[in-house]
Design an enzyme around this catalytic site. Structure first.
Site, PDB file in Angstrom:
ATOM      1  N   HIS A 129      57.981  37.147 -78.573  1.00  0.00           N
ATOM      2  CA  HIS A 129      59.320  37.456 -78.075  1.00  0.00           C
ATOM      3  C   HIS A 129      59.169  38.520 -77.003  1.00  0.00           C
ATOM      4  O   HIS A 129      58.440  39.484 -77.185  1.00  0.00           O
ATOM      5  CB  HIS A 129      60.200  38.009 -79.209  1.00  0.00           C
ATOM      6  CG  HIS A 129      61.454  38.662 -78.725  1.00  0.00           C
ATOM      7  ND1 HIS A 129      62.602  37.951 -78.488  1.00  0.00           N
ATOM      8  CD2 HIS A 129      61.720  39.959 -78.409  1.00  0.00           C
ATOM      9  CE1 HIS A 129      63.542  38.787 -78.050  1.00  0.00           C
ATOM     10  NE2 HIS A 129      63.025  40.009 -78.004  1.00  0.00           N
ATOM     11  N   ARG A 152      52.456  31.445 -73.522  1.00  0.00           N
ATOM     12  CA  ARG A 152      53.010  30.323 -74.296  1.00  0.00           C
ATOM     13  C   ARG A 152      52.342  28.996 -73.946  1.00  0.00           C
ATOM     14  O   ARG A 152      52.132  28.163 -74.817  1.00  0.00           O
ATOM     15  CB  ARG A 152      54.519  30.264 -74.117  1.00  0.00           C
ATOM     16  CG  ARG A 152      55.210  31.442 -74.812  1.00  0.00           C
ATOM     17  CD  ARG A 152      56.700  31.423 -74.615  1.00  0.00           C
ATOM     18  NE  ARG A 152      57.346  32.502 -75.350  1.00  0.00           N
ATOM     19  CZ  ARG A 152      58.322  33.251 -74.856  1.00  0.00           C
ATOM     20  NH1 ARG A 152      58.781  33.027 -73.644  1.00  0.00           N
ATOM     21  NH2 ARG A 152      58.849  34.195 -75.590  1.00  0.00           N
ATOM     22  N   ASN A 180      56.668  29.666 -80.468  1.00  0.00           N
ATOM     23  CA  ASN A 180      56.349  30.054 -79.092  1.00  0.00           C
ATOM     24  C   ASN A 180      55.587  31.378 -79.020  1.00  0.00           C
ATOM     25  O   ASN A 180      55.426  31.942 -77.943  1.00  0.00           O
ATOM     26  CB  ASN A 180      57.604  30.070 -78.228  1.00  0.00           C
ATOM     27  CG  ASN A 180      58.590  31.145 -78.621  1.00  0.00           C
ATOM     28  OD1 ASN A 180      58.358  31.926 -79.548  1.00  0.00           O
ATOM     29  ND2 ASN A 180      59.700  31.200 -77.919  1.00  0.00           N
ATOM     30  N   LYS A 182      54.797  37.182 -82.918  1.00  0.00           N
ATOM     31  CA  LYS A 182      55.428  36.564 -84.082  1.00  0.00           C
ATOM     32  C   LYS A 182      54.420  36.195 -85.178  1.00  0.00           C
ATOM     33  O   LYS A 182      53.214  36.140 -84.920  1.00  0.00           O
ATOM     34  CB  LYS A 182      56.205  35.325 -83.622  1.00  0.00           C
ATOM     35  CG  LYS A 182      57.356  35.683 -82.693  1.00  0.00           C
ATOM     36  CD  LYS A 182      58.110  34.436 -82.253  1.00  0.00           C
ATOM     37  CE  LYS A 182      59.278  34.788 -81.349  1.00  0.00           C
ATOM     38  NZ  LYS A 182      60.049  33.567 -80.980  1.00  0.00           N
ATOM     39  N   THR A 239      60.384  29.933 -72.570  1.00  0.00           N
ATOM     40  CA  THR A 239      60.584  29.997 -74.012  1.00  0.00           C
ATOM     41  C   THR A 239      59.994  28.782 -74.731  1.00  0.00           C
ATOM     42  O   THR A 239      59.393  28.919 -75.789  1.00  0.00           O
ATOM     43  CB  THR A 239      62.089  30.111 -74.336  1.00  0.00           C
ATOM     44  OG1 THR A 239      62.600  31.263 -73.670  1.00  0.00           O
ATOM     45  CG2 THR A 239      62.332  30.254 -75.819  1.00  0.00           C
ATOM     46  N   ARG A 246      57.803  39.220 -68.921  1.00  0.00           N
ATOM     47  CA  ARG A 246      58.498  37.925 -69.016  1.00  0.00           C
ATOM     48  C   ARG A 246      57.695  36.833 -68.309  1.00  0.00           C
ATOM     49  O   ARG A 246      57.557  35.729 -68.809  1.00  0.00           O
ATOM     50  CB  ARG A 246      59.906  38.022 -68.429  1.00  0.00           C
ATOM     51  CG  ARG A 246      60.826  38.986 -69.157  1.00  0.00           C
ATOM     52  CD  ARG A 246      61.437  38.455 -70.374  1.00  0.00           C
ATOM     53  NE  ARG A 246      62.377  37.399 -70.054  1.00  0.00           N
ATOM     54  CZ  ARG A 246      63.110  36.795 -70.950  1.00  0.00           C
ATOM     55  NH1 ARG A 246      63.019  37.139 -72.218  1.00  0.00           N
ATOM     56  NH2 ARG A 246      63.944  35.830 -70.625  1.00  0.00           N
TER      57      ARG A 246
END
Length: 183
Positions: free
Chosen positions: A158, A135, A155, A9, A124, A118
């Site tokens: 994605h 994260r 965070n 991001k 998240t 993941r």
């Protein structure tokens, strides 16, 4: 071999974390199958992210719970206690942020790619992520600070959700198709 999509991001790109994140994925045995810089308008991000009542309600409930845990008057802070209305606010903040600068979209391939990516990204919400995840290790944000500043939680990354579906296909394939339509 499985594949998945990650988006680094704008706030992570601005902090110079792209190489760090890609190195982590490569060290996990994943291959970069496609990569591109993305700088899209809000309409693109509105199509990319889920925008149904279930998503709004869920995002709003998470925000309400965080405010409750931190003794924050959500009515005073956000002007409403309606979960769907709060979820729509969160979505607007997210779309505004994602269209504010460059992101990096990456298709990763490899054994167990969906599960590995993941797990490597972590929860998240960075303040609930496990140490050793992207994260937890790199984000300095929390829902409380984000709500104070009326923006999404930063965070950093994605990762497509293998358990979601959108428009009749898996969220992973939908996500990849948004950035790499011919892959």
């Amino acid at each position: 071999m499985k594949r998945t999509l990650v988006i680094i991001k704008p706030h992570a790109v601005q902090r110079g974390l792209v190489g760090e994140f890609l190195t982590r994925f490569e060290r996990m045995g994943l291959k970069i199958a496609a990569i591109q810089v993305v700088n899209e308008q809000p309409e693109f991000w509105e199509r990319f992210y889920p925008s149904d009542e279930h998503w709004y309600e869920n995002a709003g409930r998470k925000t309400l719970e965080n405010c409750r845990q931190n003794d924050i008057d959500v009515q005073e802070r956000l002007g409403t206690t309606d979960p769907a209305a709060i979820g729509r606010m969160v979505m607007r903040w997210l779309v505004d942020h994602m269209s504010s600068g460059d992101s990096i979209a990456v298709v990763l391939e490899g054994n167990e790619a969906l599960r590995k990516v993941r797990a490597a990204c972590g929860a998240t919400l960075p303040n609930t992520a496990t140490p050793g995840t992207i994260r937890f290790d790199y984000s300095t944000d929390s829902p409380t600070l984000a709500n104070d500043e009326k923006r999404p939680v930063y965070n950093l990354i994605h990762a497509s959700d293998p358990d979601e579906s959108r428009n009749g296909q898996s969220a992973v394939e939908y996500d990849i198709g948004m950035f790499f339509p011919h892959r």
